[in-house]
Write a protein that holds these residues in place. Structure first.
Motif, PDB file in Angstrom:
ATOM      1  N   PRO A  95      59.119   3.237  12.625  1.00 10.39           N
ATOM      2  CA  PRO A  95      58.505   2.576  11.463  1.00 10.39           C
ATOM      3  C   PRO A  95      59.414   1.538  10.803  1.00 10.39           C
ATOM      4  O   PRO A  95      58.964   0.453  10.467  1.00 10.39           O
ATOM      5  CB  PRO A  95      58.218   3.736  10.519  1.00 10.39           C
ATOM      6  N   LYS A 147      60.802   3.707  23.969  1.00  8.00           N
ATOM      7  CA  LYS A 147      61.828   4.553  23.361  1.00  8.00           C
ATOM      8  C   LYS A 147      62.703   5.279  24.374  1.00  8.00           C
ATOM      9  O   LYS A 147      63.918   5.344  24.236  1.00  8.00           O
ATOM     10  CB  LYS A 147      61.138   5.572  22.453  1.00  8.00           C
ATOM     11  N   ASP A 148      62.084   5.884  25.406  1.00 16.14           N
ATOM     12  CA  ASP A 148      62.869   6.698  26.345  1.00 16.14           C
ATOM     13  C   ASP A 148      63.256   5.937  27.602  1.00 16.14           C
ATOM     14  O   ASP A 148      64.352   6.081  28.115  1.00 16.14           O
ATOM     15  CB  ASP A 148      62.065   7.932  26.760  1.00 16.14           C
ATOM     16  N   PHE A 149      62.297   5.145  28.117  1.00 12.69           N
ATOM     17  CA  PHE A 149      62.518   4.578  29.433  1.00 12.69           C
ATOM     18  C   PHE A 149      62.429   3.057  29.455  1.00 12.69           C
ATOM     19  O   PHE A 149      62.411   2.452  30.509  1.00 12.69           O
ATOM     20  CB  PHE A 149      61.517   5.181  30.429  1.00 12.69           C
ATOM     21  N   ARG A 199      36.350  -0.493  11.342  1.00 10.32           N
ATOM     22  CA  ARG A 199      36.577   0.929  11.443  1.00 10.32           C
ATOM     23  C   ARG A 199      36.023   1.668  10.215  1.00 10.32           C
ATOM     24  O   ARG A 199      35.407   2.716  10.346  1.00 10.32           O
ATOM     25  CB  ARG A 199      38.060   1.242  11.621  1.00 10.32           C
ATOM     26  N   TYR A 208      56.736  -2.786  26.539  1.00 15.93           N
ATOM     27  CA  TYR A 208      57.376  -2.018  27.617  1.00 15.93           C
ATOM     28  C   TYR A 208      58.897  -2.087  27.497  1.00 15.93           C
ATOM     29  O   TYR A 208      59.593  -1.088  27.655  1.00 15.93           O
ATOM     30  CB  TYR A 208      56.952  -2.552  28.986  1.00 15.93           C
ATOM     31  N   PRO A 253      51.405   3.851  17.259  1.00 21.96           N
ATOM     32  CA  PRO A 253      50.292   3.974  16.318  1.00 21.96           C
ATOM     33  C   PRO A 253      50.709   4.428  14.926  1.00 21.96           C
ATOM     34  O   PRO A 253      50.034   4.104  13.957  1.00 21.96           O
ATOM     35  CB  PRO A 253      49.375   5.000  16.977  1.00 21.96           C
ATOM     36  N   ASN A 254      51.796   5.176  14.821  1.00 19.90           N
ATOM     37  CA  ASN A 254      52.155   5.671  13.500  1.00 19.90           C
ATOM     38  C   ASN A 254      53.132   4.760  12.771  1.00 19.90           C
ATOM     39  O   ASN A 254      53.339   4.895  11.579  1.00 19.90           O
ATOM     40  CB  ASN A 254      52.704   7.078  13.591  1.00 19.90           C
ATOM     41  N   GLY A 311      50.561   0.954  10.469  1.00 13.11           N
ATOM     42  CA  GLY A 311      49.400   1.537   9.804  1.00 13.11           C
ATOM     43  C   GLY A 311      48.203   0.608   9.893  1.00 13.11           C
ATOM     44  O   GLY A 311      48.327  -0.534  10.326  1.00 13.11           O
ATOM     45  N   SER A 312      47.066   1.077   9.433  1.00 11.91           N
ATOM     46  CA  SER A 312      45.862   0.252   9.513  1.00 11.91           C
ATOM     47  C   SER A 312      45.949  -0.917   8.531  1.00 11.91           C
ATOM     48  O   SER A 312      45.143  -1.825   8.566  1.00 11.91           O
ATOM     49  CB  SER A 312      44.625   1.089   9.224  1.00 11.91           C
ATOM     50  N   PHE A 353      50.096  -1.555  17.877  1.00 13.36           N
ATOM     51  CA  PHE A 353      49.493  -0.328  17.358  1.00 13.36           C
ATOM     52  C   PHE A 353      49.228   0.674  18.480  1.00 13.36           C
ATOM     53  O   PHE A 353      49.426   1.875  18.309  1.00 13.36           O
ATOM     54  CB  PHE A 353      48.193  -0.663  16.624  1.00 13.36           C
ATOM     55  N   ASN A 354      48.815   0.152  19.645  1.00 10.45           N
ATOM     56  CA  ASN A 354      48.534   1.072  20.760  1.00 10.45           C
ATOM     57  C   ASN A 354      49.780   1.762  21.271  1.00 10.45           C
ATOM     58  O   ASN A 354      49.706   2.831  21.865  1.00 10.45           O
ATOM     59  CB  ASN A 354      47.878   0.311  21.915  1.00 10.45           C
ATOM     60  N   ILE A 355      50.931   1.123  21.069  1.00  9.71           N
ATOM     61  CA  ILE A 355      52.183   1.690  21.575  1.00  9.71           C
ATOM     62  C   ILE A 355      52.855   2.520  20.486  1.00  9.71           C
ATOM     63  O   ILE A 355      53.448   3.556  20.771  1.00  9.71           O
ATOM     64  CB  ILE A 355      53.132   0.555  22.025  1.00  9.71           C
TER      65      ILE A 355
END
Lengths: 436, 312
Positions: free
Chosen positions: B170, B148-150, B276, B144, B257-258, B261-262, B253-255
Motif C-alpha cells: 500500500p 513480490k516473491d518471484f 460497481r 510482473y 487489490p488491497n 482501493g476503489s 488493482f488486479n495485481i
C-alpha cells in the motif's frame, strides 16, 4: 459512461417476437411450435468453449440459432448486462449469472420468472441446496449451471515433511500450521484479502447468515456478529504469527506460490481441483483432497464458494426458446456431462453427480484419487444458509476496502469487520432499503 | 467583420453586394468543411457532457427509482473523504512525478540536440518506444517485474543478498505507478521538446559561438528559453493526465487489490461508483467536480508561467 452505454446497445437482440410472455403455464403444443419456428437467440456466458454445449442444443433444435457472446469474465459481464438493461437495448435472451448476483437482477425486475415455462418441473433433477439458490418467494429465476462445495486441497509432500496429516479440525489446522512453517518454511495456506466469497464460505461453515433479502425492499446485514468475529479472530491469530500467507489470489504471485510450494493447502471449492491441475502442472501427483477442517470434532459441515446459473432476461422476445436453451444446457445429460468433464463446471444435477463417467474419473494430479466422487459427497454437507443482497458489487468492493485490506496489511480484522458492517448498512440505506 | 467595412472597402452598392456574396460563399464552405469535426465534437463531447451534467442533478436508488435532487450530489461530493483522498493522491503524484519526468525529458532532448551523442537516431527511437506500447501492456509488464516473491526486481535484490522491497505494498504502490508513468511518457515529452529545439534558427548558435559561448551557456541562454512554450504544453498535458490517472491503477488493482482501493484516484472512484456501486448520478457529479479542479489548476499554472515569461 455514455459511450459505454451506446456501445453495449449495438449488439443485436433477436428478430421479431414469437410467443408472448405469460403468467399462466405454457402448453407443450406452444413449446413445440416455438421450437420449430426459426429463431435467433443471444446468449452471454463467460464459460470457455460453452459453444460445444450450444452445438448439442442446435443439433436437437435445428431451427434455433444461438449467438454466443463472451464478455470476458463475470464482473465485466455484469457491468455490461446492467448497462444494456438500463439502455433497454442489446439485452441478451439468456445470460449466465452467479447465484450471488441473482438478487441484483431480480431487484431491477430484469429477469423472467421461469415458473410458467415449466421450470418447477425440473426442480427435482437438481441438488436441493443448489436449487434453493435460484428461487425466491415462490419464483424461479434461473437454471443452476454449476456449484462450489468447499474442501481442502493439500500437498502430501509438504505435510509429510512437516510430519502432520490432513487436519480435521481448525484447532489441528492451527497446530499443523506451526509444524509446516517450522519444518518446511511453507505457509499452511493462503488467505487472500480480495476474495469475499471464500470468506463468506468460512462464515457459512461456522453457521453465520450474514445476509438476507425479502425480494422487495428489506435486507438484513449481519456480517459483524459473534460467529463471524470468532472466524476472523481465528485467522487474525494465524496471520499475526505469520503462519498463513496473505497474497491476493488469482494473481501472478499467487499462481507462482501454488506451483512453487509456498502454500501447503488451498481451501477451495469443487471447481478448484481441475483449475489447480491446469495452473500448477509441475506439482502433479502431490495433491490430495480432504474435507474442510471442522469447528467441532466429529462434525461434517462444508460451505459453498461460487457457482452460477443461466437466467432468461425479462427483455427477451423469445421466452420459450430462451428457457429451453437454459434448461437444455444445464439439465440435458449429454450437455451436463460435457460441462462437468470438459469445462470443469461442478455439476448441479443429481444425475451427473452420480454418473460414473464423472465420479469414477481418477486424476493423476491427485495421485489417482477420485476427486469428483469426493466432492459429490461434500455437496450433500453444504449448509443451506447462504443468501445474498441485491448489491453484491458493493459488498465485494467494500470488503476489499475493509476486511480484505486488514487481512492484506495484517491489521485489526475484528474492527475491520465492524467497519465493513457500517459501510454496508449506510450504503443499503442510501439506496432506499430498510435494513434489519 | 463590422458594419463599416463594406462602406470603406466598396464605393458602390453593387460591388458591396458582390463582395458580400463572395464572403457568404466562403463562409458556407468553411462551415461545410468544419462540419464533420463539429458533428463528431457534438456527438462525443458536447452531448455526453450535457447529458452527464443533467444526470448529476438526479439521485437514483435501487429502491425508489430516480428523483431530481438539484445540487445534492455536489454537496455530498464536497464532503466525501474518498473523493478528497483521491484528489490529494493525484496532487502528490503530480508534484513528484511530473518534475522528474520533465527534467529527464529536457535533459535527454538537450543531449540529443547537442549532437554529441553517437547514434542519436537509435537512442531517440529507443526512448520513444515505451510511448508506443499501450499503457495496458506497460502496466501488466511492470506488474510482473514488481511481483513480490518471484518478480524480476525481487530476484535482483535476492541475487545480491538484499531484502527486496514489496513494490506492490500500500505505501509503495503510488511510487510504483509513478515509475510506470515516467517510463511511458518520458519519450513522448522528449520528442515534443526535441522538436521545439530543432526549430531554433542556426544563426543564433553561430552568433553565440562567435561571442565565445560554450555548450552549457548556449543551453542555458538559448535553448531553455526556446523550450518554454513546448514545456508549458507538456506541463499542462501532464497536469490533465495526472488528475485523470486511471488505466495504470485500474490494472494494478488486479495485481494488488488491497493496495489500490476503489477510490485510489478520482477517476477510478467515479468509475467504481458508476459501474460497481450503481451510483451513476453521483459519479457524474464527481466527474464534473474533477473537471473543474483540473481547469482551475491548469489556469493557475498557465498564469504563473506566463507571468514569469512576461517578466523575463
Amino acid at each position: 459512461m455514455t459511450i459505454a452505454l451506446a456501445l453495449t446497445a449495438c449488439s443485436p437482440s433477436g428478430g421479431g417476437g414469437s410467443g408472448a410472455k405469460s403468467s399462466k403455464p405454457v402448453t407443450q403444443a406452444e413449446i413445440d411450435k416455438a421450437m420449430n419456428t426459426p429463431t435467433s437467440l443471444t446468449f452471454w456466458s463467460w464459460v470457455p468453449d460453452i459453444q460445444d454445449e450450444i452445438d448439442l442444443f442446435e443439433k436437437k433444435y435445428p431451427k434455433i440459432k444461438v449467438n454466443l457472446v463472451n464478455q470476458g469474465d463475470a464482473n465485466a459481464q455484469y457491468v455490461k448486462l446492467r448497462a444494456a438493461v438500463k439502455a433497454g437495448k442489446g439485452v441478451p435472451d439468456v445470460a449466465q449469472i452467479g447465484y450471488d448476483y441473482l438478487p441484483s437482477f431480480t431487484q431491477t425486475k430484469s429477469l423472467l420468472d421461469l415458473t410458467p415455462y415449466g421450470a418447477d418441473k425440473v426442480a427435482s433433477e437438481f441438488v436441493p441446496g443448489v436449487w434453493s439458490q435460484v428461487t425466491q418467494n415462490g419464483s424461479i429465476w434461473a437454471v443452476p449451471q454449476d456449484s462450489g462445495p468447499m474442501g481442502t486441497l493439500y500437498r502430501t509432500d509438504i505435510f509429510g515433511k512437516a510430519g502432520v496429516s490432513a487436519p480435521t479440525t481448525w484447532g489441528e489446522f492451527a497446530t499443523a500450521a506451526q509444524a509446516v512453517k517450522k519444518k518446511t518454511g511453507a505457509y499452511i495456506t493462503n488467505i487472500p484479502g480480495n476474495d469475499m466469497p471464500q470468506t463468506l464460505g468460512f462464515f457459512s461453515q461456522a453457521g453465520a447468515r450474514p445476509f438476507g433479502y425479502d425480494g422487495k425492499e428489506t435486507v438484513s446485514i449481519d456480517v459483524d456478529n459473534a460467529t463471524t468475529q470468532r472466524v476472523v479472530g481465528y485467522w487474525q491469530d494465524l496471520i499475526q504469527k505469520d503462519l498463513v500467507a496473505t497474497d491476493p489470489d488469482f494473481t501472478d504471485a499467487w499462481y507462482q506460490g501454488l506451483s512453487r510450494g509456498k502454500y501447503a493447502t488451498w481451501l477451495t471449492a469443487a471447481w478448484g481441483p481441475t483449475f489447480l491441475a491446469g495452473s500448477a502442472k509441475n506439482t502433479s501427483g502431490k495433491w490430495r483432497a480432504a474435507v474442510l477442517p471442522q469447528w467441532k470434532a466429529g462434525e461434517n459441515v462444508a460451505a459453498n464458494w461460487g457457482g452460477s446459473s443461466d437466467a432468461v432476461m425479462a427483455a427477451t422476445s423469445h421466452p420459450i426458446q430462451a428457457y429451453e436453451l437454459a434448461k437444455f444446457i444445464n439439465s440435458d445429460p449429454s450437455s451436463t456431462i460435457k460441462l462437468a468433464n470438459e469445462q470443469s463446471l461442478y455439476p448441479t444435477t443429481t444425475a451427473t453427480l452420480s454418473n460414473p463417467e464423472f465420479t469414477d474419473a481418477k486424476s493423476d494430479f491427485y495421485g489417482g484419487q477420485q476427486v469428483n466422487k469426493f466432492f459429490a459427497g461434500v455437496s450433500k454437507t453444504v449448509p443451506q444458509n447462504q443468501k445474498y443482497v441485491p448489491f453484491q458489487d458493493y459488498v465485494n468492493s467494500s470488503y476489499n476496502d475493509t476486511l480484505g485490506k486488514a487481512i492484506a496489511e495484517h491489521g485489526d480484522l475484528k474492527s475491520a469487520l465492524s467497519a465493513w458492517q457500517k459501510k454496508l448498512v449506510s450504503y443499503a440505506e442510501q439506496q432506499g432499503f430498510s435494513v434489519k | 467583420m463590422t458594419a463599416e467595412a463594406p462602406r470603406r472597402m466598396a464605393p458602390s452598392a453593387l460591388t458591396a453586394r458582390r463582395r458580400r456574396g463572395i464572403h457568404a460563399g466562403q463562409t458556407r464552405t468553411a462551415w461545410l468543411l468544419t462540419l464533420p469535426f463539429l458533428l463528431v465534437f457534438a456527438a462525443f463531447f458536447t452531448v455526453p457532457l450535457v447529458y452527464s451534467a443533467y444526470l448529476s442533478l438526479f439521485t437514483s436508488q435501487l429502491v425508489g427509482g430516480e428523483v431530481f435532487s438539484g445540487l445534492d450530489n455536489y454537496t455530498r461530493a464536497l464532503h466525501d473523504p474518498n473523493f478528497w483522498d483521491g484528489l490529494r493522491r493525484v496532487a502528490l503524484f503530480l508534484c513528484v512525478q511530473m518534475p522528474i519526468m520533465l527534467a529527464a525529458s529536457v535533459f535527454i532532448a538537450l543531449a540529443l540536440d547537442s549532437r554529441r551523442v553517437r547514434g542519436s537516431k537509435v537512442v531517440r527511437m529507443l526512448i520513444f518506444v515505451p510511448y508506443a506500447v499501450p499503457s495496458v501492456v506497460a502496466t501488466l509488464m511492470w506488474g510482473y517485474l514488481y511481483g513480490k516473491d518471484f518478480g524480476l526486481v525481487t530476484q535482483l535484490f535476492h541475487a545480491v543478498g538484499l531484502d527486496a522491497p514489496n513494490l506492490l505494498a500500500p505505501g509503495k504502490i503510488l511510487g510504483s505507478t509513478m515509475n510506470i508513468v515516467c517510463w511511458e511518457f518520458i519519450g513522448y515529452n522528449m520528442i515534443v521538446l526535441y522538436a521545439a529545439l530543432r526549430s531554433v534558427p542556426d544563426d543564433l548558435y553561430e552568433a553565440a559561438e562567435i561571442d565565445g559561448a560554450g555548450q552549457w551557456r548556449i543551453a542555458w541562454s538559448i535553448k531553455l528559453p526556446a523550450l518554454r512554450p513546448a514545456l508549458l504544453l507538456t506541463i499542462i498535458f501532464s497536469i490533465i493526465g495526472s488528475f485523470q490517472l486511471f488505466n495504470e491503477p485500474n490494472l494494478l488493482f488486479n495485481i494488488a487489490p488491497n493496495a489500490i482501493g476503489s477510490d485510489f484516484t478520482p477517476n477510478l472512484y467515479a468509475y467504481n461508483l458508476a459501474f460497481r456501486n450503481q451510483e451513476n448520478n453521483y459519479a457524474a457529479a464527481i466527474a464534473f467536480l474533477l473537471g473543474f479542479v483540473i481547469m482551475i489548476v491548469s489556469f493557475v499554472v498557465q498564469g504563473i508561467i506566463n507571468r514569469k515569461e512576461r517578466r523575463a
